[in-house]
Design a protein around this motif. Structure first.
Motif, PDB file in Angstrom:
ATOM      1  N   PRO A  38      48.666  40.197  31.867  1.00 54.98           N
ATOM      2  CA  PRO A  38      47.296  40.311  32.347  1.00 54.98           C
ATOM      3  C   PRO A  38      47.192  41.200  33.586  1.00 54.98           C
ATOM      4  O   PRO A  38      48.009  41.115  34.505  1.00 54.98           O
ATOM      5  N   ASN A  39      46.172  42.041  33.606  1.00 57.95           N
ATOM      6  CA  ASN A  39      45.923  42.937  34.727  1.00 57.95           C
ATOM      7  C   ASN A  39      45.650  42.154  36.011  1.00 57.95           C
ATOM      8  O   ASN A  39      44.928  41.155  36.002  1.00 57.95           O
ATOM      9  N   GLY A  40      46.214  42.632  37.128  1.00 58.16           N
ATOM     10  CA  GLY A  40      46.043  41.924  38.388  1.00 58.16           C
ATOM     11  C   GLY A  40      44.610  41.890  38.874  1.00 58.16           C
ATOM     12  O   GLY A  40      44.147  40.890  39.431  1.00 58.16           O
ATOM     13  N   GLY A  41      43.868  42.994  38.694  1.00 58.95           N
ATOM     14  CA  GLY A  41      42.474  43.011  39.107  1.00 58.95           C
ATOM     15  C   GLY A  41      41.627  42.020  38.328  1.00 58.95           C
ATOM     16  O   GLY A  41      40.689  41.423  38.869  1.00 58.95           O
ATOM     17  N   TYR A  42      41.951  41.838  37.046  1.00 61.04           N
ATOM     18  CA  TYR A  42      41.260  40.835  36.231  1.00 61.04           C
ATOM     19  C   TYR A  42      41.489  39.438  36.792  1.00 61.04           C
ATOM     20  O   TYR A  42      40.552  38.641  36.944  1.00 61.04           O
ATOM     21  N   LEU A  43      42.732  39.113  37.127  1.00 65.96           N
ATOM     22  CA  LEU A  43      43.043  37.796  37.687  1.00 65.96           C
ATOM     23  C   LEU A  43      42.367  37.598  39.043  1.00 65.96           C
ATOM     24  O   LEU A  43      41.845  36.517  39.337  1.00 65.96           O
ATOM     25  N   MET A  44      42.357  38.653  39.857  1.00 62.36           N
ATOM     26  CA  MET A  44      41.702  38.571  41.159  1.00 62.36           C
ATOM     27  C   MET A  44      40.211  38.334  40.985  1.00 62.36           C
ATOM     28  O   MET A  44      39.602  37.516  41.707  1.00 62.36           O
ATOM     29  N   ALA A  45      39.584  39.022  40.041  1.00 56.84           N
ATOM     30  CA  ALA A  45      38.158  38.842  39.795  1.00 56.84           C
ATOM     31  C   ALA A  45      37.854  37.409  39.377  1.00 56.84           C
ATOM     32  O   ALA A  45      36.851  36.816  39.801  1.00 56.84           O
ATOM     33  N   MET A  46      38.699  36.828  38.535  1.00 56.34           N
ATOM     34  CA  MET A  46      38.512  35.436  38.133  1.00 56.34           C
ATOM     35  C   MET A  46      38.580  34.511  39.353  1.00 56.34           C
ATOM     36  O   MET A  46      37.748  33.602  39.519  1.00 56.34           O
TER      37      MET A  46
END
Length: 266
Positions: A38-46
């Motif tokens: 999973p992309n880090g920016g996606y996890l950060m956004a969550m």
């Protein structure tokens, strides 16, 4: 009348209230980055969407995430904490855990972008790019095998990049247009993802992947609808570690987000 469907980003970054300071989310396989996972920016956004539900202000102004372990596909627990609340900003932190292990820890300060005022001085300029319709999609409208984020985010370059053709450059810098493929307009919730969604700048000098250790997002304004003009640069690659600076400008020429990350080559 049929209700409009939610975008993939809104569905996949959603977090649901479970108990005080505790939320649940599902990490999906629709945002896999180059190199896998999973992309880090996606996890950060969550994480920031969970923290937002606790905050007295609506917009992230700055957030910083440390990626402690690779995330996996499946349920995630998010625990939030408000650290301090002031008249104009509030700061908190959020921890994303899976299978009993902490995967990501983020701290963020929230405010209200629409109420920000004061002196403005911008010495930088947006990338000079042809109209998106006159630019090139290196993927030809298709996705890249194993990199599912390319099914969700579209990129357009002035010309096919040299690194795509096996001809690396001397400097690690790329400029391009970016948007969600499903037509969702960017907003402050999505900007942390978009700051990390593009090919790493080090690809320009012949590398093939990069793993983020820490990502900081500065959100400066609410984007106007449409394509986003982006610039990513790396100036220092030392012993396999490098920084990347990222700028996002909207169609009105407004700088809406900046990112800096420290990453390592695989």
């Amino acid at each position: 009348m049929t209700a409009p469907s939610l975008s993939a980003f809104d569905v996949d970054s959603r977090t649901d209230f479970v108990a005080a300071n505790r939320y649940a989310g599902i990490v999906t396989d629709r945002w896999h980055a180059l190199g896998g996972g999973p992309n880090g920016g996606y996890l950060m956004a969550m994480c920031l969407r969970a923290l937002k539900q606790e905050m007295p202000f609506p917009d992230v102004l700055v957030g910083s995430a440390f990626f402690l372990r690779p995330a996996v596909i499946g349920p995630a627990e998010l625990r939030t904490e408000i650290i301090r609340t002031g008249r104009r900003v509030a700061t908190g932190q959020v921890v994303l855990s899976q299978e009993g292990k902490e995967r990501l820890r983020a701290t963020a300060t929230f405010g209200t972008l629409d109420q920000a005022d004061g002196r403005t001085l911008v010495t930088g300029e947006p990338p000079v790019l042809p109209d998106p319709d006159d630019c090139v999609d290196p993927l030809g409208g298709k996705s890249l095998d194993g990199v599912s984020i390319t099914e969700r985010v579209e990129f357009r370059f002035a010309e096919v990049p040299g690194w795509w053709r096996g001809k690396p450059a001397e400097h690690a810098g790329i400029e391009f247009w970016m948007r969600f493929r499903d037509g969702r307009h960017a907003d402050p919730d999505a900007l942390p993802l978009l700051l990390d969604a593009a090919p790493p700048a080090v690809l320009a000098v012949g590398e093939f992947a990069s793993a983020t250790l820490e990502l900081t997002a500065h959100l400066r304004a609410r984007p106007a609808p449409g394509w986003l003009a982006c610039r990513a640069t790396t100036r220092h690659l030392i012993n396999g570690y490098h920084e990347e600076d990222f700028e996002i400008w909207d169609t009105k020429g407004v700088l809406v987000a900046q990112g800096r990350q420290l990453a390592m080559l695989p």
